[in-house]
Design a protein around this motif. Structure first.
Motif, PDB file in Angstrom:
ATOM      1  N   THR A 171      -1.530 -51.862   4.832  1.00 10.53           N
ATOM      2  CA  THR A 171      -2.555 -52.811   4.389  1.00 10.53           C
ATOM      3  C   THR A 171      -3.269 -52.374   3.116  1.00 10.53           C
ATOM      4  O   THR A 171      -4.075 -53.132   2.583  1.00 10.53           O
ATOM      5  N   THR A 172      -2.958 -51.187   2.598  1.00  5.69           N
ATOM      6  CA  THR A 172      -3.635 -50.712   1.383  1.00  5.69           C
ATOM      7  C   THR A 172      -2.681 -50.285   0.273  1.00  5.69           C
ATOM      8  O   THR A 172      -3.104 -50.140  -0.878  1.00  5.69           O
ATOM      9  N   GLU A 175       3.635 -53.334  -2.372  1.00 12.94           N
ATOM     10  CA  GLU A 175       3.452 -54.501  -1.513  1.00 12.94           C
ATOM     11  C   GLU A 175       4.764 -55.058  -0.977  1.00 12.94           C
ATOM     12  O   GLU A 175       4.820 -55.552   0.149  1.00 12.94           O
ATOM     13  N   ARG A 218       0.000 -59.519   0.606  1.00 12.26           N
ATOM     14  CA  ARG A 218      -1.107 -59.054   1.441  1.00 12.26           C
ATOM     15  C   ARG A 218      -1.310 -59.971   2.654  1.00 12.26           C
ATOM     16  O   ARG A 218      -1.533 -59.519   3.771  1.00 12.26           O
ATOM     17  N   VAL A 223       1.630 -59.435   5.212  1.00  6.79           N
ATOM     18  CA  VAL A 223       1.464 -58.228   6.021  1.00  6.79           C
ATOM     19  C   VAL A 223       0.341 -58.416   7.036  1.00  6.79           C
ATOM     20  O   VAL A 223       0.477 -58.066   8.214  1.00  6.79           O
ATOM     21  N   LYS A 224      -0.767 -58.980   6.595  1.00 10.20           N
ATOM     22  CA  LYS A 224      -1.919 -59.173   7.483  1.00 10.20           C
ATOM     23  C   LYS A 224      -1.577 -60.093   8.656  1.00 10.20           C
ATOM     24  O   LYS A 224      -1.973 -59.839   9.798  1.00 10.20           O
TER      25      LYS A 224
END
Length: 326
Positions: A140-141, A145, A198, A201-202
């Protein structure tokens, strides 16, 4: 696969096609974190670059391995895989080949969505599962990506396989039909989605964590794993919390299955199977009448179908006494 040439010619071809301007010559002698960072940056670049309908990363993978599970040689006559041919190469060329193989290996595992060694690849200890907090933080960071998308998809795919094996259908279906309401799209392969990295993934991590936390709550309450699954089947989904009344109903169904269904369908004829499952269906209706409102667990509902499938595999002995995977 390119036309088979000498090992040196094959290496030069791969360097030119996949690593032109990527500083491969200088990177060959990198070690530790610097080497890991270089590998990740190249994998990110290759997975982000389209070449015809696939990513450049998958084309690099195909230079070495088939699209089968594990790393099976694409062509066993490839000079790069020949010890005799490798002996004609300089130490510098061999250093470059080893680095290329590292990059291609990770492209292969990510492209086919196979679990891999987290410690070696990311420097992260722990298992390849959403309960690994360091892995979730990395995903998540990280600035990589595209890699994160493929890893998240691999976690989802692995969880689906685990839930299939353990007959946890509500969780299996929740992940298989995962939908991003924010972006209005089903979660598909990273190469075929319009969801931003992002957000992609979230969406996956949030659902995996939701199911994992639900299961952990069941453990803290010391619930029998089969009762947890029956509870969720009655709902027709993985709910946000446990309901006392639903748990009572699930316990009744579990007790009945233990007495009247467990192993009864092994080597049974069609009449016996029909009779055992028919009696179980009547038990579900009886529990429904006692515990639930009129619209719950109708015969045509998903929850009813889940319960009937559960009884069938329980009768066939396809169950685990322990919640090893869950």
């Amino acid at each position: 696969m390119t036309e088979i040439k000498t090992a040196r010619e094959r290496l030069a071809y791969i360097e030119k096609k996949f690593f032109k301007g990527a500083g491969l010559a200088k990177a060959c002698l990198l070690e530790g974190e610097e080497r890991r960072a270089y590998v990740l940056s190249q994998v990110e670049r290759l997975l982000s670059t389209k070449y015809n309908s696939s990513s450049l990363g998958m084309w690099l993978s195909d230079e070495f391995w088939t699209a089968d599970k594990g790393r099976m040689p694409m062509d066993e006559t490839d000079p790069l895989l020949s010890l005799k041919e490798q002996q004609t190469m300089t130490s510098k060329e061999m250093d470059c080949l080893r680095l290329i193989v590292e990059v291609a290996g990770l492209c292969h595992d990510l492209g086919l969505h196979l679990p891999f060694d987290l410690k070696e690849t990311f420097g992260i200890r722990g298992k390849f599962w959403v309960s690994n907090k360091r892995l979730v933080e990395w995903l998540t960071t990280t600035p990589y990506e595209r890699i994160a998308m493929h890893v998240a998809y691999t976690l989802r795919k692995r969880a689906i396989n685990v839930y299939i094996r353990d007959h946890y259908q509500p969780a299996q279906d929740a992940l298989a039909e995962l939908f991003s309401s924010e972006y209005g799209e089903l979660v598909r392969d990273p190469d075929w989605t319009k969801i931003p990295p992002r957000g992609y993934v979230k969406t996956i991590i949030d659902e995996l964590l939701r199911i994992e936390r639900h299961w952990q709550r069941g453990r803290r309450l010391k619930l029998n794993p089969q009762v947890v699954i029956l509870h969720d089947e009655i709902y027709g989904l993985v709910p946000l919390q446990f309901d006392k009344g639903v748990l009572e109903a699930a316990q009744k169904l579990y007790d009945y299955m233990e007495r009247e269904v467990k192993d009864r369908l092994k080597d049974a004829d069609e009449d016996t199977i029909s009779e055992v499952l028919g009696r179980f269906a009547e038990k579900v209706r009886e529990v429904r009448e006692h515990h639930f409102a009129k619209d719950w667990l109708r015969d045509e509902s998903l929850g009813f179908a889940y319960l009937m499938a559960h009884a069938e595999w329980y009768g066939l002995g396809w169950f685990s006494e322990e919640d090893e995977a869950l």
